[in-house]
Design an enzyme around this catalytic site. Sequence first.
Site, mmCIF file in Angstrom:
data_model
loop_
_atom_site.group_PDB
_atom_site.id
_atom_site.type_symbol
_atom_site.label_atom_id
_atom_site.label_comp_id
_atom_site.label_asym_id
_atom_site.label_seq_id
_atom_site.Cartn_x
_atom_site.Cartn_y
_atom_site.Cartn_z
ATOM 1 C CD GLU A 1 -13.609 -42.836 -25.848
ATOM 2 O OE1 GLU A 1 -12.730 -42.685 -26.744
ATOM 3 O OE2 GLU A 1 -14.802 -42.589 -26.011
ATOM 4 C CD GLU B 1 -11.284 -39.020 -31.190
ATOM 5 O OE1 GLU B 1 -11.246 -38.446 -30.088
ATOM 6 O OE2 GLU B 1 -12.297 -39.602 -31.606
#
Length: 742
Positions: A192, A201
């Site tokens: 995740e 990210e």
Amino acid sequence: MFSSSSSLACKTFFSSSSLFKLPLQRFLLTFIRRMSSDSTQQCMFQLKLNPLTGNSEWVVIKEEEEEEVENAFLPKSHFSSTSYLDMLNDSPRNQAFRQAIEKTITKPCHVLDIGAGTGLLSMMAARTMLFYDEADKGMVSACESYLPMVKLMRKVLHLNGLEKKIRIFNKRSDELQVGVDLASRADVLVSEILDSELLGEGLIPTLQHAHEKLLVENPQTVPYRAITYGQLVESKYLWKLHDLHNNEAQVVDGLHLTPSGLETLICVKLQQYAMHCDAISEDIRLLSEPFKIFEFDFWKRPDSHGETELQISTITDGRVQAVVSWWVLQLDREGTIFYSTAPQWISSHNNSDVNWCDHWKQCVWFVPGLGVSVSKDEEVHLQAVHDDTSISYNLESGNQRAEPVLLDVNSRGYRLTLSPERIAMYGDREWRYTMFSAMRDALQGKVCRVCLVADDSVFLTILIAHLSTSSRVISLFPGLQEKGTQYLQSVANANGFSMDRVKVLGKKRTCLTMEDTDGEKVDLLVGEPFYYGSEGMLPWQSLRFWKARTMLDSVLSEDAIIMPCKGILKACAMSLPDLWKSRSYLTKIEGFNHSVVNATLGACGNDQDSHKGPCLPYFIWQCGEMKKLSEIVAVMEFDFSKPISQCFGKTKVVFDTTGLCHGFALWIDWVMDAKCSTVLSTGPDCRYYKQGVKLLSKPVAVGTNAVCSPGECYSAELDTSFNPSDGELTVNISFNNEKTNL
């Protein structure tokens, strides 16, 4: 190549090369060499910022010291400002991952968890394999690069009896090697590493490396795929957040921050901005139905670059001023388990449960300039492009094409990028009129030979040069520095001043000498206050202006005007159920005990003292469900006519609305003049500022004198203190259930 193996929180720490300057780099290399001579020692670095000076220093924490400092203010204050706690409190997210992992892992195998955090997904995988025969043949490898989080993960695994089932690697995922770290390639990837935009990210480079080096061919993955969606919208509020040129055209103060021909001289970065769009749903007109943009499959290697061309039919007349986007996770291969970050107007239409969380929001892409005018049933051409970490858009309708306007820096000036809120403020008619009037009144009837702008306000610099043709203006620009000089040179002619009257020191310093002012005392010291790069900090950290004023005392004339002349700390009791829930105490998450992380993450609840929780910066208007429970009260005053000093304040807050109090909003009102006739508030009613939010350890039922129930509190007392050495504000709260005499 960048590969993420932890959440966004770690990006501001040791692994970020952008934080290093050469002297610091030499120090760290020397220190690391020294530490490496003793292989039994490990260390971590914490970057501590003094908000009153703007200076940072690295604090080194050795492994044997970590147990002592783990609950100290430095690591805790950092952890409490990250999204870890909010993510762990996201029950729909946790449930979806648990269901998908149990469905995907059907036998003992090698599972790789990238960006493991507290180890939640790793524990889900390990527990699933325990139900199968020969469970000992399965293994879970948890990769987490952020050392403080690794320490927490070890505690969580130990508490749940799974420390022997999960092997932790304190590395980035692109540092892992099969045959060195991993015994074999992994059969299943669980991860995740998503932000509100999905890609920010490092999802793409992380998956690329994992598929090339760490995973078997055709691996199983959780999630299985992600799909991004968008919608064309009209919104005056969103338009104000980026189009300074057309907004200031409606202002009649004679100032030109973005003169004609230099329309994008001040601009926002060309990127998507995370925002709770539900909070501005009344300011949004939907101009299209939702449309699919990109699809990213986790089970195969993604491409670094992708483009898509869409023809979108509009559903009403309007002006496309933004693209609102979100994503949907398909967590299992069959497509039965989903998680969505869609706004409420989409979720409610699909009869989905509305889930407020702060770690994932919608994203907004600003359409340049005034936007694109459209009619109902018109076809709008949308081009979407993604790279490794972001998605961007170009729109075209008829003869109109809205794409970024590029500036020739060499021939036409310098582009200054500011936050959307700062752009909107500089274009706000009321704000500009207030600043203009306050400065005009201060200069009227007084000869100010030297005026000093102590912060990063290009607006005040131009305003003073515009209003007083006899004044010399010195700007410190501690954050903008040379960028500010280049900007002023570009707009000087359009604003009717010469650069020989304006001086930018271009250095990070607040202690000046008479040599800097050419032998003259400063007659006017001003600030908004605004410090470039510090927009997301707590409101009282702008008291850096007070610190600067103190350091400048030796160059101020005896009757120098100081604007603002004081700051007033204000407070209001709030009901904030969504925000409080996202920060609440953790017990079991999908069956796994997480109670050991609460103190470090700054969780609310479990009968902790109310004053122990952190005070964090939020846009109150974006905090989900909210309600004011009291009148606004003044808590403490900061007198800028005197040197910075420790301050104390105590005030009583009487509740005028019944409800459940989850905390207090705190902010500063800047009093510009001694008559208190001009006050700039940074409170919740202004969307351009973040407030400080002091959440309670437990919600408190409150009532009023007129409407009372047993057990309700009718007032609270705030006891506050301000520390001038580090800029910290301490807030202690006590409640009582005695009625107030009216």
